[in-house]
Design a protein around this motif. Structure first.
Motif, mmCIF file in Angstrom:
data_model
loop_
_atom_site.group_PDB
_atom_site.id
_atom_site.type_symbol
_atom_site.label_atom_id
_atom_site.label_comp_id
_atom_site.label_asym_id
_atom_site.label_seq_id
_atom_site.Cartn_x
_atom_site.Cartn_y
_atom_site.Cartn_z
ATOM 1 N N THR A 55 0.861 -1.177 0.000
ATOM 2 C CA THR A 55 0.000 0.000 0.000
ATOM 3 C C THR A 55 0.900 1.230 0.000
ATOM 4 O O THR A 55 1.981 1.234 0.600
ATOM 5 C CB THR A 55 -0.916 0.050 1.233
ATOM 6 O OG1 THR A 55 -0.110 0.193 2.400
ATOM 7 C CG2 THR A 55 -1.766 -1.212 1.346
ATOM 8 N N GLU A 78 -6.931 1.336 -6.367
ATOM 9 C CA GLU A 78 -7.846 0.208 -6.415
ATOM 10 C C GLU A 78 -9.264 0.715 -6.654
ATOM 11 O O GLU A 78 -9.570 1.880 -6.384
ATOM 12 C CB GLU A 78 -7.807 -0.522 -5.073
ATOM 13 C CG GLU A 78 -6.507 -1.221 -4.819
ATOM 14 C CD GLU A 78 -6.691 -2.715 -4.866
ATOM 15 O OE1 GLU A 78 -6.683 -3.246 -6.001
ATOM 16 O OE2 GLU A 78 -6.853 -3.318 -3.806
ATOM 17 N N GLU A 80 -11.773 0.130 -4.890
ATOM 18 C CA GLU A 80 -12.364 0.564 -3.617
ATOM 19 C C GLU A 80 -11.706 1.833 -3.080
ATOM 20 O O GLU A 80 -12.085 2.338 -2.040
ATOM 21 C CB GLU A 80 -12.263 -0.531 -2.550
ATOM 22 C CG GLU A 80 -12.865 -1.857 -2.964
ATOM 23 C CD GLU A 80 -11.882 -2.665 -3.792
ATOM 24 O OE1 GLU A 80 -10.707 -2.728 -3.400
ATOM 25 O OE2 GLU A 80 -12.272 -3.188 -4.849
ATOM 26 N N ASP A 82 -8.216 2.343 -2.296
ATOM 27 C CA ASP A 82 -6.849 2.261 -1.781
ATOM 28 C C ASP A 82 -5.832 2.477 -2.902
ATOM 29 O O ASP A 82 -6.048 2.049 -4.029
ATOM 30 C CB ASP A 82 -6.600 0.857 -1.202
ATOM 31 C CG ASP A 82 -6.993 0.770 0.260
ATOM 32 O OD1 ASP A 82 -7.489 1.783 0.786
ATOM 33 O OD2 ASP A 82 -6.816 -0.305 0.849
ATOM 34 N N LEU A 84 -2.197 1.441 -4.326
ATOM 35 C CA LEU A 84 -1.156 0.421 -4.224
ATOM 36 C C LEU A 84 0.048 0.872 -5.041
ATOM 37 O O LEU A 84 -0.074 1.716 -5.930
ATOM 38 C CB LEU A 84 -1.656 -0.926 -4.759
ATOM 39 C CG LEU A 84 -2.862 -1.539 -4.030
ATOM 40 C CD1 LEU A 84 -3.248 -2.867 -4.680
ATOM 41 C CD2 LEU A 84 -2.543 -1.743 -2.561
#
Lengths: 493, 493
Positions: A55, A78, A80, A82, A84
Motif C-alpha cells: 500500500t 484500487e 475501492e 486504496d 497500491l
C-alpha cells in the motif's frame, strides 16, 4: 459489404526503461544470488520474500532520496479507493513486515531478501526502472556485534562469489563521529540544523565534487558548471578544516585512525560514542581474524552518512578495470549499508534498532564478468540433426540418452529440409557438438559426431585440403554415442 | 504555540490478496524451481526473464479467460500517456519477446521462465493476486516432436522434483480430434460457430458439472443451483452422443484408444489429422521408452480444449491425499499446456506455431509437502549464547569457526541479561544446538554444548530426576567445538 476496419497492430516492445534477460544473463545472476544466499543463511539469516506490491500508505509515499511525495514509485488506485504501489526498495517492506509480524518473528530478526524493485524514474542509458536488490538486515539488536557481523558476512560473501582476498576492502565509518566533529566545529544546537544539513549533503558528494567542491559547500557555496549556485553552510575556514579533517583522518593502522578520530572529537560525547563503536567493531572482527586486509576503519567513507544513524559500511573492489575510454580505473563500490535505528517507528511509534547491507547486484555481476569469473563458457546443447523426418523417434531417443547421462541435448525441431539451416541453428545455439545420422548410417548402426568447437578452430587455421579431410567429424557406433560426446565435451573443457 | 497535528500512523499490512513468504517457504520453492530449471535446461530450453511490467497495448488489455477488457490486470498510466501493467501470465510476454527479437532468437526458440504474475481479482480465501508461474514453450516448430518433447520433459521434471513414477500421469488429447467429432456431429460450417462455441465451453466444464451437466449444455440448456439458466447448443441426442463419445473414447491401450478415435471422426479431414498427431506423439515417446505408465492418450482431458489449437496435455498426480474434510481424494492436476499456433500473430501478422506447458508452482509444492518430500527438517542455526557481554569477540569467533566448517551458526544479539530469553530465542529459531560459555568455562578452556532436539525429547519423556542429570548437555574442550557439534547434527539427522 463494408470493409471491417483493421485495428493497428500492437508494438512488440519492452516498455521504456525496462529490459528482458536472456539465457546466461538469468542463470549467472541466479547462481551469484544463490551463493550469496548460502553465506547469509550460514550466518543465521532467514530468507524473506515480501509481495512486490505494497500500500502507498505503508511505503510512505516517497523514496528516501526523492523530495517530491508520490514521485519515484509506480502506483495505481484500487476500485475501492486504496492506492497500491510497486516496492522501490527492500527496506520499506522490511519495516512493514517487522511491524506487522513483531509478535511472531524472533528478536533479533536476521533476514535476507533478493528480488526486483521498481523506480518510476526517467529512463536513461544504463538506467533501468526495474532492477535487483539483495539485502541483509538485523532488526532488533543495538549491539555493535550485529554491525561487525554484517561486515564479516560481506567479506565472506565477496570471496564466496569469486572476488579473491586483496581484491576488495570493506570500509567502515560512523555517523556519530561526524556528529561529534560537527559539535566540535561549533555546529551543535537546534539553531544550527540547517547548517548541519548542508554539511551532511556536502560530505555525501565527496566522490562527485572532490575536496575543493565539498570545501566550497562548507563555506560560502558552489557554482556548478552550468552556472547554478548552491548555497553553502557558511562555515569559517577553521570550522571547515575540522570537518575536512574528519574525512582525511585515516591513518596506516586501525588503532592510529581511531586515535586520530578520538583527538578530533575530544569533548563531544556523541563523538566519543561513535569512536567507541568503531573500536568495538574492530575488536570483534580482530577476534575472528578479520584484519585490515579485509575490513578497515576509513573516515573517508561518506556515502549514506546523511541517512544512517551509526556505523556505515561500504564494500569496494580494488582491482583495476579498463573503462569505456580505455583508461584504467578501480572498479569501485559494490555494496553499502549501515545502522538505522528508527526502522518501524512510523508504524508502531517504537524505536527498533536495525543494521544492514545492500549488494548492488548488477554491479557485482559486472565485476565478475569484467574479471572473467563468469560468462566464459558457452553452454549450448548438443544438437541432434534430423536427416529423415520419419525417424524422429530415433533422434529423440539419442537426445534422451545424452540427457540421461547429464548432457544438455536437443533434437532440431525446425523444418529439416535444408541441412545448412540446421548447422546454422547449431551455430546460433553455440552448440558444442552436432550429431548426424542419415538412413545409410542408421542401417550400419553408426552415427556422425561433429565437434563444432574444433571445427570452428580448424576453419580458421587450416588449409582447404586439411579442412576437407574433416578431422572434426568422426563416425562412431551408436552404442558409443554418449561416451564419445562426453570425451569431446571434456576436451573442450 | 499551536499544536502540530499528529498524522495517523500507517497500517502495517500486506495489501489485500497479497502475501509474504518466510524462511523455508522461500527456499523450498526456490529449490523446486531450480530442479525444474535444470531439467528444462538439459532439454535445450534457455532461461528468459522478461520485465514484470508490459505496455497494456502489448498485453492485449485482457486475460484470455476474462471477458471484460481492462479487467484482471493491475494497470496505471504514465505521465506521457502510455498505459503500463503488470504481466498476468508468462505467455503474453513470450509473444511480445518472440515478435520483438524474432531476428536474433534461434528458431525454433525453446525457452523456460519462472516468476511471479499478478491478477487484479477479488481476493478470496487461498486466492492470491500475486503467484508464481513456471512455463516452458517451444516457439517456431510445427513438429509433433516438439509436443512429444514437452510431455517427456514434464514426466522427467515430476520425477526430478520427487514424484515417483506411478504417482503421476501425463495425459494427452487433441483439439483437432474434437473439431473432427463436431464435424461428424454436423456442426461444421460458418453458420454453426455459435453452437461450436457452446460445445467447447460445455466440454471445458466436464470436471465441474459432470457428464449430465455437460449433456444438458449440449442440448437445450442447463439451470444451475441458483436458478440461472445457461442456454445450450441445441444438439439432438444423436449429435450429443457423438460429442460425449469423444470424451469417453479412452480404451485400455494407446493403439485401442487411437483406433476408437479414428472410428469416431471417420470422414473428417481435420479429425483424421488430430488422430494422426496423437499417433505421432505416441510413436516418438515410445521410441524413447515413455510408455503409458508415464504418458497416455486420454480424450477425457478437456481443460484448455477451447484455447489450444492442437495437442493438449495435463499432468495429474494420482496418489491419494486426505482433504480438509478428512475424505481421501486424488491430488489432481499440477500442470497443463498445449499447442497454440497464433502466438505472435497479433504483433507481426504471421502465424508462428508454438507449444508449451505451465506448472502450477503452488500446487506442486503443496503436493511435495503433502507427501512429506519437503518441509520435514528444521534448519535453524546453532546459537552461541552470550554470558559475558565483553567477550563478544570470543563468541563471534566460535560462530565463525562453525560457519567455516559449513555449519549454520549465529551469536545471540539481543540483550543478553536474561539467559532464559536466549534459550527462548533458540527455541523460536528451531535451533538444534546451543553453545554456552561463562567466564568459568572460558578460564578452563571448555564450552557447554546443549543438544536442544534431544533436550526437548527428554523433557517430554523422562522423569524430573533424569532430566536434572542433563544428559542433553555436555562440557567439551573449546578445540572440540566443531567436531562435537557436527556429531550432534549428524545424530539428529
Amino acid at each position: 459489404m463494408a470493409k471491417v476496419k483493421k485495428q493497428p497492430r500492437p508494438k512488440a516492445e519492452t516498455p521504456k526503461g525496462f529490459r528482458d534477460y536472456f539465457g546466461a544473463e538469468v542463470t549467472e545472476r541466479e547462481q551469484m544470488l544463490r551463493v550469496i544466499g548460502e553465506v547469509y543463511h550460514r550466518y543465521g539469516f532467514d530468507p524473506l520474500e515480501t509481495s512486490a506490491v505494497e500500500t502507498v500508505e505503508a511505503l510512505g509515499k516517497f523514496l528516501p532520496d526523492v523530495d517530491r511525495p508520490n514521485a519515484g514509485v509506480f502506483a495505481w488506485q484500487e476500485e475501492e479507493g486504496d492506492w497500491l504501489a510497486l516496492r522501490y526498495d527492500m527496506t520499506a517492506p522490511l519495516a512493514r513486515v517487522a511491524a506487522q509480524f513483531r509478535n511472531d518473528l524472533p528478536s533479533p530478526y536476521r533476514r535476507f531478501t533478493m528480488g526486483p524493485v521498481w523506480r518510476n524514474e526517467k529512463p536513461g542509458p544504463g538506467r533501468f526502472r526495474q532492477f535487483y536488490q539483495c539485502d541483509a538486515d538485523t532488526v532488533g539488536s543495538a549491539s555493535m556485534a550485529a554491525d561487525a557481523e554484517i561486515c564479516a558476512m560481506l567479506a565472506d560473501t565477496l570471496e564466496a562469489v569469486g572476488i579473491p582476498r586483496g581484491d576488495y576492502i570493506v570500509r567502515v565509518n560512523n555517523r556519530k563521529v561526524l556528529n561529534g566533529v560537527m559539535e566540535v566545529a561549533g555546529l551543535a544546537g537546534a539553531d544550527k540544523e540547517a547548517e548541519r544539513g548542508i554539511v551532511l549533503r556536502a560530505i555525501d558528494k565527496l566522490d562527485r565534487l572532490g575536496e575543493d567542491g565539498v570545501r566550497a559547500l562548507l563555506g560560502a557555496g558552489r557554482e556548478d558548471a552550468s552556472g547554478d549556485f548552491t548555497k553553502g553552510a557558511g562555515l569559517a575556514d577553521v570550522q571547515a578544516d575540522i570537518v575536512m579533517g574528519f574525512m582525511a583522518a585515516k591513518r596506516d593502522t586501525g588503532p592510529a585512525t581511531i586515535a586520530r578520530l578520538s583527538a578530533l572529537v575530544a569533548g563531544s560525547q556523541i563523538g566519543a560514542q561513535g569512536v567507541q563503536e568503531l573500536e568495538t567493531i574492530s575488536e570483534i572482527l580482530a577476534a575472528q581474524g578479520y584484519g585490515p586486509d579485509r575490513i578497515e576503519i576509513d573516515p573517508s567513507v561518506v556515502r549514506g552518512l546523511g541517512y544512517y544513524t551509526g556505523p556505515v559500511y561500504e564494500a569496494e573492489l580494488t582491482f583495476e578495470i579498463t573503462d569505456e575510454k580505455g583508461r584504467p580505473r578501480q572498479f569501485g563500490s559494490v555494496a553499502g549499508g549501515g545502522r538505522y535505528d528508527d526502522l518501524v517507528k512510523r508504524f508502531t511509534g517504537q524505536d527498533v534498532p536495525a543494521t544492514g547491507i545492500s549488494i548492488g547486484v548488477d554491479r557485482l555481476l559486472a565485476a565478475l564478468r569484467a574479471t572473467g569469473r563468469i560468462g566464459g563458457k558457452a553452454s549450448g546443447p548438443v544438437i541432434v540433426t534430423v536427416m529423415d523426418r520419419e525417424r524422429m523417434g530415433d533422434y529423440q531417443a539419442m537426445a534422451a540418452a545424452l540427457r540421461q547421462a547429464g548432457i544438455r541435448a536437443e533434437v532440431y525441431l525446425g523444418n529439416p529440409k535444408n541441412f545448412g539451416n540446421q548447422l546454422k541453428y547449431a551455430d546460433k545455439r553455440e552448440s558444442p557438438v552436432a550429431v548426424i545420422q542419415g538412413s545409410d548410417e542408421a542401417a550400419r548402426g553408426v552415427v556422425q559426431i561433429k565437434d563444432l568447437v574444433l571445427g570452428a578452430e580448424l576453419a580458421e587455421s587450416v588449409s582447404h585440403e586439411e579442412w576437407k579431410s574433416q578431422p572434426a567429424q568422426r563416425e562412431v557406433p551408436v552404442s558409443d554415442l554418449v561416451t564419445e560426446i562426453r570425451a569431446i565435451l571434456d576436451r573442450q573443457g
